[in-house]
Design an enzyme around this catalytic site. Structure first.
Site, mmCIF file in Angstrom:
data_model
loop_
_atom_site.group_PDB
_atom_site.id
_atom_site.type_symbol
_atom_site.label_atom_id
_atom_site.label_comp_id
_atom_site.label_asym_id
_atom_site.label_seq_id
_atom_site.Cartn_x
_atom_site.Cartn_y
_atom_site.Cartn_z
ATOM 1 C CG LEU B 13 30.623 -40.704 78.766
ATOM 2 C CD1 LEU B 13 30.485 -39.325 78.156
ATOM 3 C CD2 LEU B 13 31.681 -41.495 77.994
ATOM 4 C CG HIS B 14 32.231 -44.793 85.401
ATOM 5 N ND1 HIS B 14 32.274 -45.935 86.140
ATOM 6 C CD2 HIS B 14 31.073 -44.173 85.696
ATOM 7 C CE1 HIS B 14 31.162 -46.009 86.851
ATOM 8 N NE2 HIS B 14 30.423 -44.957 86.599
#
Lengths: 571, 87
Positions: B13-14
């Site tokens: 989850l960048h």
């Protein structure tokens, strides 16, 4: 002249005068009377809206100048400005700490930045810069400031935040130097995208640089030369000129044939990992695929991929270049690449254990499904099947027998396939290199995998830095094995190629051609430079060089000789 | 309702996937919380999501409470299963 060491963040050389970025220092009152809380909240909401508008403009401008991807960061910033968690912290500071809007924003940003900085991924740590950037933007807006600045020359800064870099006119900035940051920080990514040389992470050395100092930014090695002498500057100017010439030249090689001066064709191919990579192969000016690793179909899967699924992937690659040679390697799993649906016991020496062809011969149903899929896909192009890790003739014969069986099944089922699919092996175990003459009778081609061949020949784990000096494909034993394999193949009238890292090293090109390799498969980026080398070679001459190199005693002797040879070429 | 989501895209989850996740969550009325390794956060907040440091292979527990909980759960699951449109 003196030197500062940093991190090489963006390749290239820039010469110019230092200009420090002005760190905006804002004084503002931090504490307000509790009765002011509603008014401070209003000020915050107004600033929030203004920030959103600014970011909107930055996003559009960056998209136009640098591309959509570079602009995405501002889309993320826009979200962060209105982020419920951020807003909650800001409002909490105003409500409970009698904070002014400025103080609340600054403290909230710092708290969240500290949280990001505490995460264990470098990427996330650098996102701390994003939230600080947002804090600064809001504080500036609250104080009524504007965003425009002009910088020229070599820009020196603590860190370049996305909004700083977006406000820059990149045509005026020739290089970046920053105290903070790493290879994946915004400034580095932006510098690479814009082709601006950059050295980051020089720490407190930054303070020793004064506006107007002449510096050379060497983004190749991550060095800043301060106050260089005239002759040093002249030397670097020459390097800049050569780099420009080199870039222009390589761009022009793209679609010229990969042919030596005396008319020998050396096939240049690419290594790929998924069908999606084919675009890059074509763009690189390559003539096919010398190694398609099929592991992507199997890893990260909880069950064996179906035959249909595999046929589709293989066909996609073959159909992208239907008249070119496509070498597909059968499953190279086991060792450090465990398959979830096979499991298997932990091994003391995975690199020497049940992997690749050894594993496939144990799980023959999985292997046969892959072979059936490959044969079925063969109608779409020029398929070459390659078995990995072959060490004995028996292994090769069993693999070929299973391929025969798969073919027989397809015939019985009336499913079409090409009956003359070429079959080869990857030569990556010294055992195979030692009996190359025997194996050559049973194959249509060899492809030398240097990464494993070096590891097994030198008995040195390539991930172990203590024995890194052994992990070198210019070690004489490795070079001699390559020579043996090439000789055996030539004698049997089979072609021999290479798909390891060495194949893409232009320093090695004259040696490999001289030893008799006729196919080199590499990363797409290496194709132009290797092709340019090949176009300057005379095969007779390379054979003389190769003979000479085979008699050298050490890896450094071989490298030194190849460097001398490289000087004879244009680049 | 509660559901477990396993993150499959390469980057975890960048920024971009976190933004997509927060935007999708924000389009529903329900309260949505995410939990990972004893930490939790507001699923409508990109900062909360990124603060969890979610990597490829991690599993998130998502708790959804509100009138459109079922739809929200399905939409978030699809986003994660589609790997946020990454290759």
């Amino acid at each position: 002249m003196w030197k500062i060491k940093g991190i090489a963040a963006s390749a290239g050389i820039a010469i110019g005068k230092i200009m420090h970025m002005q760190e905006a220092v804002h004084d503002f009152c931090r504490l307000v009377d509790a009765s002011q809380a509603p008014a401070e909240k209003e000020r915050f909401y107004t600033a929030q809206q203004a920030a959103e508008k600014e970011l909107e403009i930055l996003q559009e401008r960056t998209a136009a100048n640098m591309g959509e991807q570079q602009a995405e960061v501002f889309a993320a910033h826009k979200l962060m400005v209105t982020d419920p968690s951020f807003v909650e912290v800001v409002l909490n500071h105003i409500d409970n700490h009698q904070a002014s809007a400025e103080a609340a924003v600054e403290d909230a940003a710092n708290e969240i930045a500290a949280m990001f900085a505490g995460l264990d991924s470098e990427y996330m740590q650098e996102r701390a810069a994003d939230i600080k950037d947002i804090g600064k933007r809001l504080v500036r807006i609250l104080l009524g400031g504007t965003a425009e600045v002009n910088y020229t020359g070599i820009l020196a800064a603590q860190d370049l935040l996305p909004s700083d870099t977006a406000a820059l006119d990149l045509n005026c900035v020739s290089g970046f130097i920053t105290a903070l940051g790493g290879k994946t920080s915004h400034s580095s990514i932006l510098a690479r995208a814009a082709g601006i040389p950059a050295v980051v992470g020089i720490g407190s050395e930054l303070e020793k640089l004064t506006n107007g100092d002449t510096v050379i930014v060497d983004g190749h090695v991550g060095e800043v030369l301060v106050d260089p002498e005239e002759d040093v500057i002249a030397d670097y100017r020459l390097r800049i000129k050569k780099e420009q010439e080199r870039a222009a030249l390589l761009a022009s090689v793209g679609h010229l044939p990969s042919e030596t001066l005396d008319g020998h064709h050396i096939e240049l191919a690419c290594n790929i990992g998924t069908p999606g990579d084919m675009e890059k192969v074509i763009a690189a000016g390559a003539e096919g695929v010398g190694l398609f690793r099929t592991e992507f179909l199997f890893l990260d899967k909880t069950s064996v991929p179906t035959e249909e699924e595999q046929v589709e992937s293989y066909k996609a690659v073959l159909a992208a270049m239907p008249d070119k040679k496509i070498v597909i390697r059968t499953l190279d799993a086991g060792g450090d690449k465990q398959l979830p649906f096979i499991g298997g016991l932990p091994e003391a020496n995975p690199a020497l254990g049940l992997r690749a062809i050894r594993l496939c011969m144990v799980y023959q149903d999985v292997f046969k499904t892959q072979l059936r899929a490959l044969l079925r896909a063969s109608v779409a192009g020029n398929l070459h099947i390659m078995f990995p890790m072959i060490a004995t003739v028996d292994e090769l014969l069993s693999a070929k027998a299973l391929l025969q069986e798969a073919a027989k099944e397809l015939t019985q089922e009336g499913i079409p396939y090409k009956s003359d699919v070429a079959v080869g092996i990857m030569v990556e175990v010294p055992a195979a290199a030692a009996i190359a003459d025997i194996l050559a009778e049973e194959v249509d081609f060899f492809s030398i995998g240097t990464n494993d061949l070096v590891q097994y020949t030198m008995a040195a784990d390539r991930m172990n830095e203590h024995v890194a000096y052994l992990s070198d494909y210019f070690q004489p034993p490795v070079v001699r094995l390559i020579g043996n394999v090439a000789k055996a193949a030539q004698k049997a009238g089979k072609w021999v190629g290479m798909c390891g890292e060495m194949a893409g090293d232009p320093l090695a090109t004259p040696l490999l051609v001289g030893l008799g390799l006729t196919e080199l498969s590499m990363n797409g980026r290496a194709v132009p430079i290797v092709k340019h080398r090949i176009r300057q070679l005379d095969v007779k001459q390379t054979q003389k060089w190769a003979d000479e190199i085979l008699s050298l005693r050490t890896a450094s002797d071989i490298k030194k000789r190849l460097e001398e040879i490289a000087l004879e070429f244009e680049i | 309702m509660e559901l477990n989501l396993q993150i499959k895209n390469q980057a975890g989850l960048h920024a971009r996937p976190a933004a997509m996740f927060a935007q999708k969550a924000s389009s529903f009325k329900s309260n949505i919380l995410i939990f990972k390794d004893g930490k939790n956060g507001n699923a409508k907040s990109i900062i909360s999501i990124m603060g969890l440091g979610v990597k490829k292979g991690d599993t998130l527990l998502v708790k959804i409470d509100g009138p459109d909980a079922a739809d929200a759960g399905a939409a978030l699951k699809k986003l994660v299963d589609d790997k946020f449109g990454e290759e």
